[in-house]
Structures are given as C-alpha cells and as structure tokens.
Design a protein around this motif. Structure first.
Motif, PDB file in Angstrom:
ATOM      1  N   VAL A   1       0.839  -1.203   0.000  1.00 19.49           N
ATOM      2  CA  VAL A   1       0.000   0.000   0.000  1.00 19.49           C
ATOM      3  C   VAL A   1       0.871   1.249   0.000  1.00 19.49           C
ATOM      4  O   VAL A   1       0.603   2.226  -0.718  1.00 19.49           O
ATOM      5  CB  VAL A   1      -0.942  -0.012   1.217  1.00 19.49           C
ATOM      6  N   ASP A   2       1.961   1.203   0.793  1.00 23.80           N
ATOM      7  CA  ASP A   2       2.858   2.361   0.859  1.00 23.80           C
ATOM      8  C   ASP A   2       3.509   2.637  -0.493  1.00 23.80           C
ATOM      9  O   ASP A   2       3.739   3.801  -0.855  1.00 23.80           O
ATOM     10  CB  ASP A   2       3.938   2.115   1.918  1.00 23.80           C
TER      11      ASP A   2
ATOM     12  N   VAL B   1      11.405   7.318  -4.993  1.00 23.47           N
ATOM     13  CA  VAL B   1      10.340   8.312  -4.838  1.00 23.47           C
ATOM     14  C   VAL B   1       9.893   8.309  -3.384  1.00 23.47           C
ATOM     15  O   VAL B   1       9.538   7.268  -2.831  1.00 23.47           O
ATOM     16  CB  VAL B   1       9.152   8.000  -5.762  1.00 23.47           C
ATOM     17  N   THR B   2       9.943   9.511  -2.735  1.00 19.80           N
ATOM     18  CA  THR B   2       9.565   9.623  -1.332  1.00 19.80           C
ATOM     19  C   THR B   2       8.458  10.652  -1.185  1.00 19.80           C
ATOM     20  O   THR B   2       8.511  11.736  -1.791  1.00 19.80           O
ATOM     21  CB  THR B   2      10.770  10.028  -0.472  1.00 19.80           C
TER      22      THR B   2
ATOM     23  N   THR C   1       6.125   9.063   6.285  1.00 14.85           N
ATOM     24  CA  THR C   1       6.964   9.096   5.094  1.00 14.85           C
ATOM     25  C   THR C   1       6.937   7.726   4.412  1.00 14.85           C
ATOM     26  O   THR C   1       7.216   6.703   5.045  1.00 14.85           O
ATOM     27  CB  THR C   1       8.413   9.465   5.446  1.00 14.85           C
ATOM     28  N   VAL C   2       6.602   7.688   3.129  1.00 17.81           N
ATOM     29  CA  VAL C   2       6.566   6.440   2.355  1.00 17.81           C
ATOM     30  C   VAL C   2       7.512   6.579   1.172  1.00 17.81           C
ATOM     31  O   VAL C   2       7.700   7.671   0.630  1.00 17.81           O
ATOM     32  CB  VAL C   2       5.137   6.106   1.872  1.00 17.81           C
ATOM     33  N   THR C   3       8.120   5.443   0.776  1.00 20.17           N
ATOM     34  CA  THR C   3       9.131   5.435  -0.292  1.00 20.17           C
ATOM     35  C   THR C   3       8.827   4.331  -1.291  1.00 20.17           C
ATOM     36  O   THR C   3       8.454   3.213  -0.902  1.00 20.17           O
ATOM     37  CB  THR C   3      10.534   5.226   0.297  1.00 20.17           C
TER      38      THR C   3
ATOM     39  N   ILE D   1       4.037   6.544  -5.036  1.00 17.69           N
ATOM     40  CA  ILE D   1       3.950   6.924  -6.447  1.00 17.69           C
ATOM     41  C   ILE D   1       2.910   8.026  -6.624  1.00 17.69           C
ATOM     42  O   ILE D   1       3.043   8.912  -7.477  1.00 17.69           O
ATOM     43  CB  ILE D   1       3.606   5.700  -7.307  1.00 17.69           C
ATOM     44  N   GLY D   2       1.867   8.004  -5.806  1.00 14.53           N
ATOM     45  CA  GLY D   2       0.858   9.050  -5.876  1.00 14.53           C
ATOM     46  C   GLY D   2      -0.237   8.764  -6.862  1.00 14.53           C
ATOM     47  O   GLY D   2      -1.117   9.610  -7.080  1.00 14.53           O
TER      48      GLY D   2
END
Length: 827
Positions: A563-564, A650-651, A694-696, A569-570
């Motif tokens: 999920v993160d 990508v963060t 924060t997700v990466t 990626i958005g």
C-alpha cells in the motif's frame, strides 16, 4: 487344394459320358483323358458367381471369343483363375462352341475380431493382418489364416512368451460369408534365469555382460524387461561380446558355441556361450591409400589409430566414419573406407591400411517430403539446408532433419537418400514426417460458492492452417477474473527467417487467490516482437510494447508495504513503454522429446524513460540434455532472474486524519496518535509530525516480482508460495509477495517408457530454488529442495504433466502440494 489338371479333365469326361443329352459335354468327352479336342470359342459363360462379377472373371481369364482352346489353354485358364485367390474350385466345360467356366467362390470375411492380446495393440495387429490379406470385406483364405497364426506365435516368442496359444475360429454365415475370431492366450513371458560364459579368464563376467540387452532376472526387470529372451536380442548381445574383445585388441577371439535351453514349463531360459579369448595384439603400422580426394594429410589426421597402440576395432570404425562423413559433406555420398588388416600372429601385431574409395561425386536432384498431410511443403522446404541442384552434403541433410524436428509439428522425422535410376551421380533426398497435433484446445466450466460460475476457453495452434504461423486466443472469466489474450507470430516474415509477432492482452483481476498478495488490477498490453536469426542455432529477439496497469489495494487486507508503494507513487495507474532485447541459442535435437543439445536464453526487459516507474529485469534460462546411454537422458536446468529500479527513489510524506491514528510506537508502518491531549483540528497544517508518515517507492515494483514454487519450478511446493511473505493488518495469514531475485534449478533423469512410445517420458528429479527480496538477501541455506518422479505424456487429449514430489528441505510455513499436474486438450 487344387487337383491335377489331367485328373480334373478325366472327371469332366466321365461326367459327360454319363450325362443325358441335355447335359453339358466336357472338353475331353471325345478324347482320351490326357487329350482335349481343340475347338474355337464362340462365347464364354460363367456359372456359380455370387459376389464377383463376370467381368472380373473375364479380366483374369486368358481366353477370349475366337480363341482356340486345347489342353494347354484349358490348364492355363484354370491356373489363372485359381491364382486370383477368389475361388475354392474352378471347372471348365463345353456346350457346343460355348466355353463354360464353373466356379465356387471363397467366402468373404464379414467380421474379424481379436481378443486376449495385451502386448500387441489391436490396431497394429489388424493393420498387419490386412497386409497379409486378412481383413473385413476381403476374400477368406484358409492358408492366409494359417500364416497369420504362425506369425503371431513368432512375434510372441520374440517377446519371450513361449506358452502363447493362438486359436482361430471360422463361423460360416449365409450368403457365402464368414466371421473370423482369433483368440490369443499370451501366457507369461519366460525369464532368463542364468547366463553363463565359459572360457573368460581375462575379464569378469559382470563386466562383459554390463551392456547386454539380455540379463538375468533382477529387481528392475519388471521395468527394463531385460530378462525376456529373444533370438534377435541374443544375436545382438553376441555381437557386443565379439566387439568387446576386438575393442581391446583380442583379434583371435571367437565364440565357439552358443546354447539356449528352456525349462519344461517354458517359464525359465538358460543361456550359455563358450568363448576363446586369444592374445592381445598391437598396431604395427597405419597407412591411408586410395583416392582421398582431400589432401592426404587431412585424411590421415582423422585416423585415431596409431602405431604401437593396442588394436581397437571401435577406433577403426570411428576413423572410417569420420572420413566418410567428411567426404559426404563435399558431395561423395557413396564414399567407402575399407580398413584392411595385416595380421602377424608371430609378433602379435596388426598392420592397417585404410583404403579410401570415394565413388562418384553426387548431385541432389530433388528434395521431397512425405507424410505432411496438414503442413504445406513450403513450411518444410524453408528449413532445408540441403538444396536441390547442389552437391550432396551429409551435414546439410542432417541439419535439415534437426530443424524439422525443432518445429514441434512432427513426432518423428526420417530421411532417406534414393539413387536416381539410370545415373550414378544423382540422388533424391526424401524426408518422411509423422505429424502430431500442433495445437491445443482447453475448455473449462465450473461453479463454486466462492467464485460462482467460471468459464475458460484457450485455443492455440503452432502451425495455423499448415502455414507454420503461430496463433493463440484465450478467454477466461469468473466472478473474480476476466482475461482475454491474442498473439500471432510469423516465424518467416522474410525469406531470411526474420520473425514478426504481435501480442494483445487485457485482464481484470479482482481479489482472487492466486497464491499471491491480495490486491486487484486491471491491465492492458500491446506488443510487437521481432526475431532475427544470426546463426543456425543463435537468434536475437527485440520487443517493444505499451502497457497500462491499474492497481487496487485493500486497506487491512493488502500488506502495508505494498500500500505504501502505491501511496509513494501518488497514483494507482502505472503506464509504461516497455522494451526487451534477448539472445537465444537452441541446439536441441528435437522440440518434443529432446535427448541431446542445449537451450539457453538471456534477455533484458526494461521500462523506457517517461514511464510511471522506471525499472529493469534480467532473466537467464539454461537447459542441457546429456545422453548418458541409449536409455537414459539427464537434463540440467537453471533459471535466474533479477530486477531493480534504475531511477531515483520516490519519497512522499502522507498526512493522516486523527480517525486513523493509534499507538505512538515510532513504527512507520502503523498509524500514530499523540501522547496526550486532543489532536489539533488540522495537524498537517500545524506541522505536527505525529500526523505525518513518510513512504518510499524504490526497487522493483511489487507487481513485477518473481515467484517460485509449483509444477514449472520447484515441484512439491504450492504454486508461487516460495520466497518472502507478509501479513496484512487485519489478517494473520501470510501472503506470498515474491521477490526481486529468483534462482531455480533442477536435475532430471529421463527413463525409457514402460510403453513402446516416444510420447511418454517418465523421469526422476531433484528441484531446488527460492525467491529473495533482493540479491543481497540470497542465502543458499534457505534454498528449498524436493525430489520425486514425474511423467510427461503427449496424450490424444493433449500434453499432460504429472509429478509427485517429496520436499527434502522445507521451513515452517511452507505450503506443500506433493501431487501436481497440468493438462490440456488437442484439436
């Protein structure tokens, strides 16, 4: 049986003398029994016909209107009609100037049945009986039936069954017909109980008998059938015995006697051979003579036998075959090499002269094909490396055969060189193929309370309409999955062998349990594939495509790292321009049942810059078949795969609403709440880190991960279940998520089939492998290992693969599935 001619004529004469004035006079009524009064035939009448037409009789009768019939002509006519096999009895009479032919027809076979045959297939037996002249609708001949009985007994004796009983029964029916029933009581095969060699002092009997096809009854005889005696098999074994000693220099070796005895109950066989070993010889000299065509030094280099070596017949044969093959590749199709030995028994030496006889240089007039009922000649001809009008080349002919076998359209490919009548320097090359179903059709229909109604249709054809083009269509639908595929490949888009193909796919996958992480996707793919041959065995493949993949994760059911990744990626729709470049080498001797050769491929696939995520995957597959003996083939197989991203990670920082917050344990994978007091009304605007996560997104996307386990990788483990596993927030069940590094291998030994067919291949295997989150996580101690037995069978219903595996190395939580199979249906 036929009666002598003079006796037949005498009977006719007596019958005529006793007849009334209205009876037919015989040809000999006014002459002695040995003489026939000649007369001119005004007309011919045939009496006694039932099924056979009078025209058929006239065709075989060597007498016509206007001919003069005498004693010789009458005898010739009777013999000619008997030779047709249509008649039990034939008589010739005379009514005035009318020649009267009286016949008794043989009955016709109404029905032919076989019963009791297990070792010999009914279809093969009926075909063999038809060749002898015993088939439904044919004329029945008692002599043919007797020949069939003796032939069946001989065939069963060759299989070691000496108690076989063949009982033919002939039942007469109305209208001159018969039913023929052949009852077979096969009995039990006689077993070789003892093989005894008398006179062997230099070598142990076990060593000599190691490569014999005949063997004493042992615990593997039920499988090998090597304890069944046959005269042909023993003759071959005695030839091996002779070669065994000649290959070791014993030139004076001889087999003095051979005795085969059978027990009274015809169940046990005893074989004994008396031999004289003689003394060992060495090679004194080697010389090449004759018209070598090629430089003599080049031909001499092919001779493996050298002075002062121990004499070896096998090395002589290998040397001769090498010279013949080399000359055959430059047009000398009928070249011969005659090794002429000069034996000196006093010195125990052998001088060898290799006499080369090249014969005429041969040109190939035509290349022909037989047996390709569905496949167009053009498809076969474009695989040819031996061309019409070119010099004969054995290497080109053999290579053409291998290329035909590699198509996968034919079960067997045989090649024959046929001399052209009237010339000694031309031949025709004839390839005889046995076509197999090159397509498959799979249809499935089912219902379950979980999935509801499920349907699947898959149609593929590797030789579409006999053109050699490959086409496949698939449609699958149930309550969780919809998938539609179409692919097309033209392997000869250009005459030089450049291939061009297209792939189209659309699928909608909704939370179905495929032994992978729980998420859904909707994807569409369009691709163009180009293949370019660079050598006989090597090719380069390039692919360019565009795809779109929309991923749906489920809160609480999908593992949080997945999920993160989507959150980082958005967006949940991943667009990609995808490219692929690969190299392959295929030197297998058959596409269906290879026994030797290598098949390896390495390819790199990557998304092009501008795609939603930028990553690459590199794959390597290797398979090699090792013919260990005439019966056993070892296959070694390795599959490696590795993937990673090549762009920057990508963060993103995500803001959570208070309703989603729980304990503050500094774990980024779980939501958090402040230590005390009510949360701010808008924590993200106030800058409170208690409400920021924060997700990466980095590395290979999870939906592109490698998987392992199952019938096509590590047997004994459930499909796709090896490798990293994760649990979701609202579930304790571990979900396989795959990994970025895959390593799988296998050692598989193929055995001869219990049935006399190349369509079935039993084997024993050892599989190993696993999937890891990345290359650094690889640990050889965590490789899973299994062993078992398998059967691959090209059945009339399609290809079937069945395996039973026992895990040798497993860990807690692994999902096992010992019995596994796949199958489809042919059309």
């Amino acid at each position: 049986m036929t009666r002598p001619l003079h006796r037949r004529l005498l009977v006719l004469a007596l019958a005529s003398a006793l007849s009334t004035a209205t009876a037919l006079p015989a040809l000999a009524q006014s002459a002695p029994a040995a003489q026939v009064v000649p007369f001119t035939v005004a007309d011919i009448r045939v009496d006694g016909l039932q099924r056979i037409s009078a025209g058929t009789v006239f065709t075989y009768l060597p007498v016509e209107r206007g001919d003069t019939v005498d004693q010789a002509a009458a005898g010739e006519a009777i013999r000619a009609l008997y030779q047709t096999g249509f008649f039990e009895d034939v008589g010739i009479g005379r009514q005035g100037d009318i020649l009267v032919v009286t016949v008794v027809e043989r009955p016709a076979i109404n029905q032919l049945t076989l019963s009791g045959n297990k070792d010999l297939e009914t279809e093969d037996l009926l075909k063999g009986l038809a060749d002898i002249g015993l088939a439904e609708g044919d004329t029945f001949n008692r002599l043919s039936l007797d020949r069939v009985t003796q032939e069946l007994i001989r065939q069963y004796n060759n299989r070691g069954k000496y108690n076989v009983e063949i009982t033919p029964t002939v039942t007469e029916l109305p209208r001159n017909r018969v039913d023929v029933a052949i009852a077979i009581d096969e009995g039990k095969a006689a077993k070789i109980r003892h093989i005894n060699l008398v006179g062997n002092e230099l070598f142990e009997e076990e060593e000599i008998l190691e490569n014999w096809e005949s063997a004493e009854h042992n615990w593997l005889s039920w499988y090998r059938r090597d304890d069944q005696y046959s005269r042909e098999k023993l003759s071959g074994d005695l030839e091996k015995l002779n070669n065994y000693y000649l290959d070791r220099g014993y030139v004076d070796f001889s087999i003095d006697s051979t005795q085969v005895s059978i027990s009274r109950d015809r169940q046990d066989m005893f074989i004994s051979a008396g031999i004289t070993e003689g003394e060992q010889y060495t090679v004194s000299s080697v010389e090449v003579s004759g018209d070598t065509v090629l430089p003599k030094e080049q031909v001499e280099a092919m001779v493996l036998v050298k002075p002062e070596q121990i004499f070896s017949r096998r090395l002589l044969e290998i040397s001769s075959d090498a010279i013949i093959a080399t000359l055959g590749n430059v047009g000398y199709a009928f070249a011969q090499v005659n090794p002429i030995p000069d034996v000196n028994r006093e010195d125990k030496t052998v001088g060898i002269t290799m006499q080369v006889v090249p014969g005429p240089r041969v040109n190939v007039r035509q290349v022909k094909f037989k047996g390709n009922a569905r496949t167009a000649d053009e498809v076969l001809r474009r695989e040819m490396r031996q061309f019409e009008g070119a010099w004969y080349s054995q290497a080109a002919i053999d290579r053409s055969k291998i290329r035909l076998q590699g198509l996968g359209y034919f079960d067997t490919v045989e090649v024959e060189t046929v001399p052209v009548p009237g010339t000694d320097d031309q031949v025709d090359v004839v390839y005889t193929v046995n076509e197999v179903a090159a397509g498959s059709f799979v249809f499935g229909l089912g219902y379950s309370q979980v999935q509801g109604l499920s349907t699947q249709i898959q149609l593929s054809q590797n030789n579409f309409l006999g053109t050699g083009n490959r086409i496949a269509v698939q449609a699958q639908q149930n309550s969780y999955l919809q998938r539609y595929d179409f692919s097309f490949m033209n392997p000869y888009f250009t005459d030089t062998g450049v291939s061009l193909g297209y792939n189209l796919r659309w699928s909608e996958f909704d939370n179905s349990d495929f032994n992978t992480a729980q998420y859904s996707s909707t994807s569409g793919v369009g691709q163009v594939v180009l293949g370019v041959p660079i050598t006989e065995t090597d090719s380069i493949t390039a692919l360019l495509g565009i795809d779109s993949n929309e991923i749906f994760a489920f809160s609480g059911r999908t593992p949080q790292p997945l999920v993160d990744y989507i959150d980082a990626i958005g967006q949940r729709t991943f667009h990609a321009w995808r490219g692929e470049i690969g190299w392959a080498r295929n030197s297998l001797n058959s596409a269906l049942t290879p026994t030797r050769g290598t098949n390896q491929r390495i390819w790199l696939e990557a998304t092009l810059p501008g795609s939603t995520v930028e990553f690459f995957k590199i794959n390597y597959n290797y398979s090699k078949f090792w013919p260990l003996s005439r019966h056993f083939v070892l296959n070694t197989r390795v599959e490696l795969g590795y993937g990673d991203s090549y762009g920057d990670a990508v963060t993103r920082n995500l803001c959570f609403t208070p309703a989603s917050l729980v304990d503050h344990d500094n774990n980024p994978d779980t939501p958090r709440v402040p230590v005390a007091g009510p949360p701010p009304s808008d924590p993200c605007l106030t800058g409170s880190t208690d409400y920021i996560k924060t997700v990466t997104a980095d590395g290979l996307p999870f939906f592109e991960n490698f998987y392992a386990g199952g019938v096509r990788s590590v047997r004994g483990f459930t499909d796709n279940t090896l490798g990293p596993r994760m649990t979701a927030t609202n579930s304790t069940r571990e979900q396989p998520v795959g990994g970025a590094f895959k390593t799988v291998g296998s050692l598989e030994m193929f055995f001869p089939s219990l049935i006399d067919s190349t369509a079935a291949r039993p084997s024993a295997f050892v599989d190993f492998g696993n999937v890891y989150s990345d290359f650094d996580a690889f640990d050889a101690d965590t490789l899973r290992v299994s062993t078992g037995i398998a059967l691959m069978w090209r059945s009339p219903m399609g290809p079937i693969s069945i395996s039973y595996a026992y895990p040798l190395r497993e860990e807690e939580g692994d999902r096992l599935e010992r019995l596994q199979f796949t199958f489809g249906g042919t059309f």
